[in-house]
Write a protein that holds these residues in place. Structure first.
Motif, PDB file in Angstrom:
ATOM      1  N   ALA A  65       3.114  -4.193  -7.039  1.00  0.00           N
ATOM      2  CA  ALA A  65       4.104  -4.300  -5.967  1.00  0.00           C
ATOM      3  C   ALA A  65       4.113  -5.713  -5.387  1.00  0.00           C
ATOM      4  O   ALA A  65       5.165  -6.235  -5.032  1.00  0.00           O
ATOM      5  N   ALA A  66       2.956  -6.322  -5.308  1.00  0.00           N
ATOM      6  CA  ALA A  66       2.872  -7.670  -4.745  1.00  0.00           C
ATOM      7  C   ALA A  66       3.303  -8.743  -5.741  1.00  0.00           C
ATOM      8  O   ALA A  66       3.923  -9.734  -5.369  1.00  0.00           O
ATOM      9  N   LEU A  67       3.002  -8.533  -7.016  1.00  0.00           N
ATOM     10  CA  LEU A  67       3.238  -9.577  -8.025  1.00  0.00           C
ATOM     11  C   LEU A  67       4.351  -9.254  -9.014  1.00  0.00           C
ATOM     12  O   LEU A  67       4.597 -10.022  -9.930  1.00  0.00           O
ATOM     13  N   SER A  68       4.981  -8.113  -8.863  1.00  0.00           N
ATOM     14  CA  SER A  68       6.113  -7.698  -9.712  1.00  0.00           C
ATOM     15  C   SER A  68       5.733  -7.469 -11.163  1.00  0.00           C
ATOM     16  O   SER A  68       6.400  -7.945 -12.069  1.00  0.00           O
ATOM     17  N   GLY A  69       4.661  -6.746 -11.422  1.00  0.00           N
ATOM     18  CA  GLY A  69       4.312  -6.427 -12.794  1.00  0.00           C
ATOM     19  C   GLY A  69       3.049  -5.595 -12.871  1.00  0.00           C
ATOM     20  O   GLY A  69       2.189  -5.689 -12.018  1.00  0.00           O
ATOM     21  N   LEU A  70       2.965  -4.777 -13.905  1.00  0.00           N
ATOM     22  CA  LEU A  70       1.791  -3.927 -14.087  1.00  0.00           C
ATOM     23  C   LEU A  70       1.588  -3.702 -15.572  1.00  0.00           C
ATOM     24  O   LEU A  70       2.515  -3.372 -16.299  1.00  0.00           O
ATOM     25  N   LEU A  71       0.350  -3.903 -16.009  1.00  0.00           N
ATOM     26  CA  LEU A  71      -0.024  -3.609 -17.387  1.00  0.00           C
ATOM     27  C   LEU A  71      -1.415  -3.003 -17.356  1.00  0.00           C
ATOM     28  O   LEU A  71      -2.352  -3.626 -16.884  1.00  0.00           O
ATOM     29  N   ARG A 111       0.832  -1.205   0.000  1.00  0.00           N
ATOM     30  CA  ARG A 111       0.000   0.000   0.000  1.00  0.00           C
ATOM     31  C   ARG A 111       0.867   1.256   0.000  1.00  0.00           C
ATOM     32  O   ARG A 111       0.595   2.211  -0.720  1.00  0.00           O
ATOM     33  N   THR A 112       1.949   1.269   0.780  1.00  0.00           N
ATOM     34  CA  THR A 112       2.845   2.423   0.821  1.00  0.00           C
ATOM     35  C   THR A 112       3.502   2.644  -0.533  1.00  0.00           C
ATOM     36  O   THR A 112       3.602   3.770  -1.017  1.00  0.00           O
ATOM     37  N   SER A 113       3.927   1.570  -1.171  1.00  0.00           N
ATOM     38  CA  SER A 113       4.542   1.665  -2.493  1.00  0.00           C
ATOM     39  C   SER A 113       3.558   2.261  -3.499  1.00  0.00           C
ATOM     40  O   SER A 113       3.904   3.156  -4.275  1.00  0.00           O
ATOM     41  N   ALA A 114       2.327   1.781  -3.495  1.00  0.00           N
ATOM     42  CA  ALA A 114       1.304   2.291  -4.417  1.00  0.00           C
ATOM     43  C   ALA A 114       0.993   3.755  -4.133  1.00  0.00           C
ATOM     44  O   ALA A 114       0.856   4.557  -5.054  1.00  0.00           O
ATOM     45  N   ASP A 115       0.899   4.107  -2.858  1.00  0.00           N
ATOM     46  CA  ASP A 115       0.610   5.496  -2.496  1.00  0.00           C
ATOM     47  C   ASP A 115       1.727   6.432  -2.945  1.00  0.00           C
ATOM     48  O   ASP A 115       1.471   7.558  -3.366  1.00  0.00           O
ATOM     49  N   LEU A 116       2.960   5.990  -2.861  1.00  0.00           N
ATOM     50  CA  LEU A 116       4.078   6.821  -3.309  1.00  0.00           C
ATOM     51  C   LEU A 116       4.089   6.978  -4.826  1.00  0.00           C
ATOM     52  O   LEU A 116       4.382   8.050  -5.351  1.00  0.00           O
ATOM     53  N   LEU A 117       3.755   5.913  -5.532  1.00  0.00           N
ATOM     54  CA  LEU A 117       3.800   5.940  -6.990  1.00  0.00           C
ATOM     55  C   LEU A 117       2.654   6.761  -7.587  1.00  0.00           C
ATOM     56  O   LEU A 117       2.855   7.542  -8.517  1.00  0.00           O
ATOM     57  N   MET A 176      -5.554   3.099 -10.769  1.00  0.00           N
ATOM     58  CA  MET A 176      -4.088   3.161 -10.749  1.00  0.00           C
ATOM     59  C   MET A 176      -3.539   2.699  -9.396  1.00  0.00           C
ATOM     60  O   MET A 176      -2.556   1.963  -9.341  1.00  0.00           O
ATOM     61  N   LEU A 177      -4.178   3.112  -8.303  1.00  0.00           N
ATOM     62  CA  LEU A 177      -3.723   2.680  -6.978  1.00  0.00           C
ATOM     63  C   LEU A 177      -3.875   1.175  -6.812  1.00  0.00           C
ATOM     64  O   LEU A 177      -2.973   0.505  -6.312  1.00  0.00           O
ATOM     65  N   SER A 178      -4.995   0.640  -7.263  1.00  0.00           N
ATOM     66  CA  SER A 178      -5.213  -0.802  -7.174  1.00  0.00           C
ATOM     67  C   SER A 178      -4.189  -1.567  -8.012  1.00  0.00           C
ATOM     68  O   SER A 178      -3.627  -2.571  -7.571  1.00  0.00           O
TER      69      SER A 178
END
Length: 74
Positions: free
Chosen positions: A54-60, A9-15, A46-48
């Motif tokens: 962050a948990a699964l090491s990937g975003l698309l 959650r902290t990683s997502a909030d920062l990004l 985007m936050l979700s």
């Protein structure tokens, strides 16, 4: 929430702490874009996505809607 959840959650909030800023010249386009971003809940999506990345090491993220409406506006 366990420690890994706090880290994600902290990683997502920062990004994605701030709403994306898209610059356009035309006021009508700006108004329409603001409406689409708000109605589409872009910030929440985007936050979700960032939490999952962050948990699964990937975003698309990909747009899957129509390119234009019959009126010529997206």
């Amino acid at each position: 929430m366990p420690l890994p959840g706090d880290i994600v959650r902290t990683s997502a909030d920062l990004l994605f702490a701030d709403k994306p800023e898209i610059v356009v010249e035309d006021k009508a386009t700006r108004d329409r874009l603001d409406l689409l971003l708000d109605e589409g809940r872009v910030q929440q999506v985007m936050l979700s996505a960032a939490e999952q990345a962050a948990a699964l090491s990937g975003l698309l993220a990909r747009h899957v809607g129509p390119r234009a409406s019959p009126t010529g506006r997206c």
